[in-house]
Design an enzyme around this catalytic site. Structure first.
Site, mmCIF file in Angstrom:
data_model
loop_
_atom_site.group_PDB
_atom_site.id
_atom_site.type_symbol
_atom_site.label_atom_id
_atom_site.label_comp_id
_atom_site.label_asym_id
_atom_site.label_seq_id
_atom_site.Cartn_x
_atom_site.Cartn_y
_atom_site.Cartn_z
ATOM 1 N N LEU A 48 0.759 -1.283 -0.046
ATOM 2 C CA LEU A 48 0.070 0.029 -0.021
ATOM 3 C C LEU A 48 1.059 1.252 0.038
ATOM 4 C CD1 LEU A 48 -2.688 -1.035 2.712
ATOM 5 C CD2 LEU A 48 -3.009 -1.013 0.407
ATOM 6 N N ASP A 49 0.525 2.367 -0.705
ATOM 7 C CA ASP A 49 1.265 3.289 -0.690
ATOM 8 C C ASP A 49 1.297 3.997 0.797
ATOM 9 O OD1 ASP A 49 -0.660 5.652 -0.286
ATOM 10 O OD2 ASP A 49 -1.031 5.193 -2.380
ATOM 11 N N ARG A 50 2.174 5.206 1.255
ATOM 12 C CA ARG A 50 2.445 5.444 2.390
ATOM 13 C C ARG A 50 1.199 6.258 2.989
ATOM 14 N NH1 ARG A 50 4.569 10.157 5.377
ATOM 15 N NH2 ARG A 50 4.525 11.120 3.563
ATOM 16 N N LEU A 51 0.326 6.679 2.052
ATOM 17 C CA LEU A 51 -0.638 7.567 2.968
ATOM 18 C C LEU A 51 -1.997 6.806 2.863
ATOM 19 C CD1 LEU A 51 -0.177 10.772 0.934
ATOM 20 C CD2 LEU A 51 0.841 10.173 3.048
ATOM 21 N N THR A 52 -2.007 5.518 2.450
ATOM 22 C CA THR A 52 -3.241 4.777 2.197
ATOM 23 C C THR A 52 -3.144 3.929 3.650
ATOM 24 O OG1 THR A 52 -3.454 4.701 0.071
ATOM 25 C CG2 THR A 52 -4.534 3.006 0.988
#
Length: 293
Positions: free
Chosen positions: A122-126
């Protein structure tokens, strides 16, 4: 690091001073004195002669990291898998300025599982569900599930409610992400990204959406929601990039990996996991809270 075949350096230390200008010579000398730079014959010293074409090994200094002030929840753990609830603002794996403050490093340390590896990212902000594989011999089987799109993923998001949009709908487009550019772009051409978008509820001008990606392009859900004119609350990249500091945890992206479902390639059983994290209800949000939009 491979040493060049040709060069004017008398010692390996002289070469490293020229080759790594961002590393102060004093710090380099300290690393050499501590035996942290090693060649094929052992530790490199201040006077080790330069040897063209040979290799040396060392660990780079870790960057100073801003602590991510959120815990990782463990939703499930068995002999094959760890299913974690990754918080917003935490990277999945070490990269760039994020090393110790990543889901992988924290879980390896906290669970004492040195071979733990992610089956996907998952990307960092999700925020939301991440599956980690306990043993390296099983890593490929689980990673193949995600590569071959055999995992059913359901996300939730909070964004502006547009009564003029006809939902549910399936968005199809071609998304391209170039190395070195932080955002992905929708371009003309054969679609390579598909997302079904459903409205769950709405209140006070905001909506809660269920997002079902049929493909897995970088930032796909964020790009498709922004393309519909309803960018996800807290999105710092879409529709425009907004610069923020790494210690700003005030406006989390309102995107959550809610459920994962698949047939386990090792046991053959049907697996279904659901995140314990929650996005805010629509009536708890105001657009002014997310003024970066």
């Amino acid at each position: 690091m491979r040493l060049p075949v040709e060069g004017p350096w008398a010692t390996i230390r002289d070469h490293l001073v020229d080759r790594i200008p961002k590393l102060p010579p004093q710090r380099l000398d300290q690393m050499l004195a501590e035996g942290r730079i090693v060649g094929q014959d052992g530790p490199v010293t201040l006077v080790t002669p330069y040897r063209p074409g040979t290799f040396i090994w060392f660990h780079r200094d870790l960057p100073d990291e801003v602590p991510v002030p959120f815990e990782i929840g463990v939703v499930h753990r068995d002999e094959h898998l760890v299913v974690a609830d990754k918080p917003h603002f935490m990277a999945t794996i070490p990269r760039g300025r994020h090393v110790l403050e990543t889901a992988l490093v924290r879980l390896r340390r906290d669970l004492d599982l040195p071979e733990l590896s992610p089956a996907h990212r998952l990307d960092r902000l999700t925020a939301g569900l991440l599956i980690f594989v306990v043993n390296r011999e099983h890593r490929g089987a689980y990673q193949t599930l995600f590569r071959d799109r055999k995992v059913r993923k359901v996300y939730e998001a909070v964004a502006r409610h547009d009564p003029g949009l006809t939902l549910p709908t399936t968005v199809r487009s071609r998304i391209v992400k170039e190395r070195g550019i932080v955002t992905a772009q929708e371009v003309a051409g054969e679609p390579n990204a598909r997302t079904r978008i459903e409205l769950i509820e709405h209140a006070r001008g905001l909506g809660r959406y269920r997002l079902l990606p049929e493909t897995g392009r970088t930032h796909q859900l964020r790009v498709h929601m922004s393309g519909l004119g309803i960018p996800i609350l807290g999105d710092r990249f879409y529709p425009v990039v907004t610069e923020t500091t790494l210690d700003d945890f005030s406006r989390p992206l309102q995107l959550l990996a809610r459920t994962l479902e698949f047939t386990d390639p090792i046991t053959g059983e049907l697996r279904r996991f659901e995140s314990r994290l929650k996005l805010r209800n629509c009536d708890q949000h105001t657009l002014s809270e997310f003024s970066i939009l």
